[in-house]
Design a protein around this motif. Sequence first.
Motif, PDB file in Angstrom:
ATOM      1  N   ASP A  64     -72.288  79.958  42.711  1.00 22.42           N
ATOM      2  CA  ASP A  64     -73.375  80.741  42.128  1.00 22.42           C
ATOM      3  C   ASP A  64     -72.836  81.783  41.143  1.00 22.42           C
ATOM      4  O   ASP A  64     -73.387  81.964  40.043  1.00 22.42           O
ATOM      5  N   LEU A  65     -71.762  82.487  41.538  1.00 18.60           N
ATOM      6  CA  LEU A  65     -71.160  83.475  40.637  1.00 18.60           C
ATOM      7  C   LEU A  65     -70.660  82.807  39.355  1.00 18.60           C
ATOM      8  O   LEU A  65     -70.801  83.357  38.258  1.00 18.60           O
ATOM      9  N   TYR A  66     -70.085  81.643  39.497  1.00 16.03           N
ATOM     10  CA  TYR A  66     -69.604  80.874  38.335  1.00 16.03           C
ATOM     11  C   TYR A  66     -70.773  80.519  37.408  1.00 16.03           C
ATOM     12  O   TYR A  66     -70.696  80.713  36.192  1.00 16.03           O
ATOM     13  N   ARG A  67     -71.851  80.026  37.975  1.00 13.95           N
ATOM     14  CA  ARG A  67     -72.981  79.607  37.156  1.00 13.95           C
ATOM     15  C   ARG A  67     -73.703  80.804  36.522  1.00 13.95           C
ATOM     16  O   ARG A  67     -74.365  80.669  35.492  1.00 13.95           O
ATOM     17  N   GLN A  68     -73.552  81.976  37.127  1.00 12.49           N
ATOM     18  CA  GLN A  68     -74.121  83.202  36.554  1.00 12.49           C
ATOM     19  C   GLN A  68     -73.226  83.814  35.480  1.00 12.49           C
ATOM     20  O   GLN A  68     -73.598  84.797  34.842  1.00 12.49           O
ATOM     21  N   GLY A  69     -72.027  83.242  35.281  1.00  7.98           N
ATOM     22  CA  GLY A  69     -71.093  83.779  34.301  1.00  7.98           C
ATOM     23  C   GLY A  69     -70.297  84.963  34.791  1.00  7.98           C
ATOM     24  O   GLY A  69     -69.658  85.670  33.993  1.00  7.98           O
ATOM     25  N   ARG A  70     -70.270  85.184  36.110  1.00  8.54           N
ATOM     26  CA  ARG A  70     -69.571  86.349  36.666  1.00  8.54           C
ATOM     27  C   ARG A  70     -68.196  86.002  37.226  1.00  8.54           C
ATOM     28  O   ARG A  70     -67.450  86.902  37.615  1.00  8.54           O
ATOM     29  N   PHE A  71     -67.870  84.726  37.288  1.00  6.08           N
ATOM     30  CA  PHE A  71     -66.578  84.286  37.811  1.00  6.08           C
ATOM     31  C   PHE A  71     -66.155  83.069  36.990  1.00  6.08           C
ATOM     32  O   PHE A  71     -66.789  82.017  37.070  1.00  6.08           O
ATOM     33  N   ASP A  72     -65.102  83.230  36.193  1.00  8.86           N
ATOM     34  CA  ASP A  72     -64.733  82.230  35.196  1.00  8.86           C
ATOM     35  C   ASP A  72     -63.908  81.091  35.803  1.00  8.86           C
ATOM     36  O   ASP A  72     -62.720  80.934  35.495  1.00  8.86           O
ATOM     37  N   LEU A  73     -64.553  80.266  36.626  1.00  5.23           N
ATOM     38  CA  LEU A  73     -63.851  79.127  37.214  1.00  5.23           C
ATOM     39  C   LEU A  73     -63.356  78.161  36.146  1.00  5.23           C
ATOM     40  O   LEU A  73     -62.248  77.618  36.245  1.00  5.23           O
ATOM     41  N   GLY A  74     -64.159  77.961  35.123  1.00  7.04           N
ATOM     42  CA  GLY A  74     -63.762  77.034  34.073  1.00  7.04           C
ATOM     43  C   GLY A  74     -62.501  77.472  33.351  1.00  7.04           C
ATOM     44  O   GLY A  74     -61.772  76.633  32.806  1.00  7.04           O
ATOM     45  N   GLY A  75     -62.210  78.762  33.376  1.00  8.86           N
ATOM     46  CA  GLY A  75     -61.026  79.269  32.703  1.00  8.86           C
ATOM     47  C   GLY A  75     -59.719  78.830  33.339  1.00  8.86           C
ATOM     48  O   GLY A  75     -58.653  78.935  32.717  1.00  8.86           O
ATOM     49  N   PHE A  76     -59.784  78.344  34.567  1.00  9.13           N
ATOM     50  CA  PHE A  76     -58.570  77.872  35.247  1.00  9.13           C
ATOM     51  C   PHE A  76     -58.201  76.452  34.831  1.00  9.13           C
ATOM     52  O   PHE A  76     -57.092  76.000  35.123  1.00  9.13           O
ATOM     53  N   VAL A  77     -59.111  75.738  34.190  1.00  6.04           N
ATOM     54  CA  VAL A  77     -58.864  74.354  33.800  1.00  6.04           C
ATOM     55  C   VAL A  77     -58.171  74.343  32.442  1.00  6.04           C
ATOM     56  O   VAL A  77     -58.803  74.554  31.405  1.00  6.04           O
ATOM     57  N   THR A  78     -56.857  74.097  32.430  1.00  2.00           N
ATOM     58  CA  THR A  78     -56.103  74.053  31.186  1.00  2.00           C
ATOM     59  C   THR A  78     -56.308  72.736  30.464  1.00  2.00           C
ATOM     60  O   THR A  78     -56.413  72.697  29.236  1.00  2.00           O
ATOM     61  N   GLU A  79     -56.366  71.625  31.224  1.00  3.93           N
ATOM     62  CA  GLU A  79     -56.535  70.310  30.629  1.00  3.93           C
ATOM     63  C   GLU A  79     -57.146  69.374  31.654  1.00  3.93           C
ATOM     64  O   GLU A  79     -57.026  69.590  32.863  1.00  3.93           O
ATOM     65  N   THR A  80     -57.816  68.337  31.171  1.00  7.17           N
ATOM     66  CA  THR A  80     -58.272  67.261  32.045  1.00  7.17           C
ATOM     67  C   THR A  80     -57.451  66.018  31.720  1.00  7.17           C
ATOM     68  O   THR A  80     -57.134  65.751  30.560  1.00  7.17           O
ATOM     69  N   ILE A  81     -57.109  65.259  32.774  1.00  5.33           N
ATOM     70  CA  ILE A  81     -56.213  64.113  32.642  1.00  5.33           C
ATOM     71  C   ILE A  81     -56.755  62.954  33.462  1.00  5.33           C
ATOM     72  O   ILE A  81     -57.751  63.094  34.180  1.00  5.33           O
ATOM     73  N   GLY A  82     -56.086  61.801  33.379  1.00  7.29           N
ATOM     74  CA  GLY A  82     -56.457  60.643  34.170  1.00  7.29           C
ATOM     75  C   GLY A  82     -55.522  60.458  35.356  1.00  7.29           C
ATOM     76  O   GLY A  82     -54.498  61.150  35.483  1.00  7.29           O
ATOM     77  N   GLY A 112     -44.541  75.900  33.895  1.00  6.11           N
ATOM     78  CA  GLY A 112     -45.437  77.037  33.749  1.00  6.11           C
ATOM     79  C   GLY A 112     -46.339  76.955  32.538  1.00  6.11           C
ATOM     80  O   GLY A 112     -46.823  77.973  32.047  1.00  6.11           O
ATOM     81  N   ASP A 113     -46.584  75.719  32.067  1.00  7.21           N
ATOM     82  CA  ASP A 113     -47.383  75.541  30.850  1.00  7.21           C
ATOM     83  C   ASP A 113     -48.880  75.495  31.116  1.00  7.21           C
ATOM     84  O   ASP A 113     -49.670  75.544  30.160  1.00  7.21           O
ATOM     85  N   VAL A 114     -49.289  75.338  32.374  1.00  9.64           N
ATOM     86  CA  VAL A 114     -50.709  75.165  32.685  1.00  9.64           C
ATOM     87  C   VAL A 114     -51.090  76.035  33.879  1.00  9.64           C
ATOM     88  O   VAL A 114     -50.267  76.326  34.748  1.00  9.64           O
ATOM     89  N   LEU A 115     -52.350  76.456  33.886  1.00 12.91           N
ATOM     90  CA  LEU A 115     -52.926  77.009  35.118  1.00 12.91           C
ATOM     91  C   LEU A 115     -53.298  75.866  36.035  1.00 12.91           C
ATOM     92  O   LEU A 115     -52.886  75.825  37.200  1.00 12.91           O
ATOM     93  N   ARG A 116     -54.081  74.930  35.536  1.00  9.33           N
ATOM     94  CA  ARG A 116     -54.405  73.720  36.294  1.00  9.33           C
ATOM     95  C   ARG A 116     -54.645  72.561  35.346  1.00  9.33           C
ATOM     96  O   ARG A 116     -55.416  72.652  34.397  1.00  9.33           O
ATOM     97  N   SER A 117     -53.958  71.460  35.650  1.00 11.18           N
ATOM     98  CA  SER A 117     -54.348  70.157  35.122  1.00 11.18           C
ATOM     99  C   SER A 117     -55.331  69.578  36.124  1.00 11.18           C
ATOM    100  O   SER A 117     -55.092  69.652  37.331  1.00 11.18           O
ATOM    101  N   VAL A 118     -56.406  69.006  35.642  1.00  8.83           N
ATOM    102  CA  VAL A 118     -57.433  68.468  36.536  1.00  8.83           C
ATOM    103  C   VAL A 118     -57.652  66.996  36.224  1.00  8.83           C
ATOM    104  O   VAL A 118     -57.958  66.636  35.076  1.00  8.83           O
ATOM    105  N   VAL A 119     -57.472  66.163  37.243  1.00 12.25           N
ATOM    106  CA  VAL A 119     -57.760  64.750  37.117  1.00 12.25           C
ATOM    107  C   VAL A 119     -59.272  64.573  37.104  1.00 12.25           C
ATOM    108  O   VAL A 119     -59.976  65.051  38.003  1.00 12.25           O
ATOM    109  N   GLN A 120     -59.775  63.878  36.093  1.00 12.91           N
ATOM    110  CA  GLN A 120     -61.208  63.626  35.994  1.00 12.91           C
ATOM    111  C   GLN A 120     -61.445  62.116  36.074  1.00 12.91           C
ATOM    112  O   GLN A 120     -60.795  61.335  35.380  1.00 12.91           O
TER     113      GLN A 120
END
Length: 361
Positions: A320-338, A352-360
């Motif tokens: 809920d905080l994320y969707r309200q713009g009060r907690f930047d969860l999306g900012g932790f996603v550095t890249e999406t990968i396979g 140390g080049d990424v906060l998080r790579s996320v498999v999508q």
Amino acid sequence: MSQTVKGVIARTKGAEVELVDVVVPDPGPGEAVVKIQACGVCHTDLHYREGGINDEFPFLLGHEAAGVVEAVGEGVTDVAPGDFVILNWRAVCGQCRACAKGKPWYCFNTANATQKMTLTDGTELSAALGIGAFIEKTLVASGQCTKVDKDADAAAVGLLGCGVMAGFGAAVNTGNVGRGDSVAVIGCGGVGSAAIAGALVAGATTIIGVDVDDRKLEWATKFGATHTVNSRNVDAVEKIRELTGGFGADVVIEAVGRPETYEQAFYARDLAGTVVLVGVPTPEQKVTLPMIEIFGRGGALKASWYGDCLPSRDFPMLVDLYRQGRFDLGGFVTETIGLGDIERAFDKMHAGDVLRSVVQL
């Protein structure tokens, strides 16, 4: 009937990961099959690959995930097919001594799926943290599924399954950061940055990020640090004291897990302040502190397990905080990968080049 899907395993210690066929059984009593939409690449997955957790190879890696429930087994009432869920590795039992005391975030009898996923030759897989989410579909205990708003971005909210929740909870749940507090966070990678974001949400007015890497200090500023300290260049303890009126911070969060940084955290807190250890140390590491300092400084020395979170309470609130713009969860996603890019993601994480790579998926 069982299903055969693609998943990523660590077959032997130190070997590169492999994308293979994995057999996922139908859910039994208390179990659920979840179609994975996104899964973060966490340091813990690398620890599994390197044999740093245990030697129960082969491992089905991945645990920081979100997806949609596809099927549930007998007796499951908390989730249903079609629910969008975040997976967690601490499904509380509701009956152990911690749960009975009203502290389920300490549950000592957390649940995983009873059945095993396997390779096509029948070899049983050890699912990382009881989840195993670098895969198209996974089998978990139903209590490992927390239903959240289906319109949330899976790549962002899945990170609550481990690192982001650990950091946010270290500040808010374990450290009890409140309005007007001063907070220092030592180690500004993914977990430390989440602790900074948590301190900001909780109302801290002085938030100090400490690291040896200027890139990570930039991340710290992005998530709410009011000051940053490169401890390669200055004495971190002295600088934290200088930034807090000469006293030290009310709460110091150690997100590295090393003796030298824990000692910095201990001496950088104010009298009656709190130290929170959320960085995971190795078994051989030791800290030596004068007992008179432990007594004389008062306050509390705490360890934070998974941010002392209760998924059913914390995940929906943070989404809920994320969707309200009060907690930047999306900012932790550095890249999406396979699924085929995880080995390269480990290299980027190690550098140390990424906060998080996320498999999508």
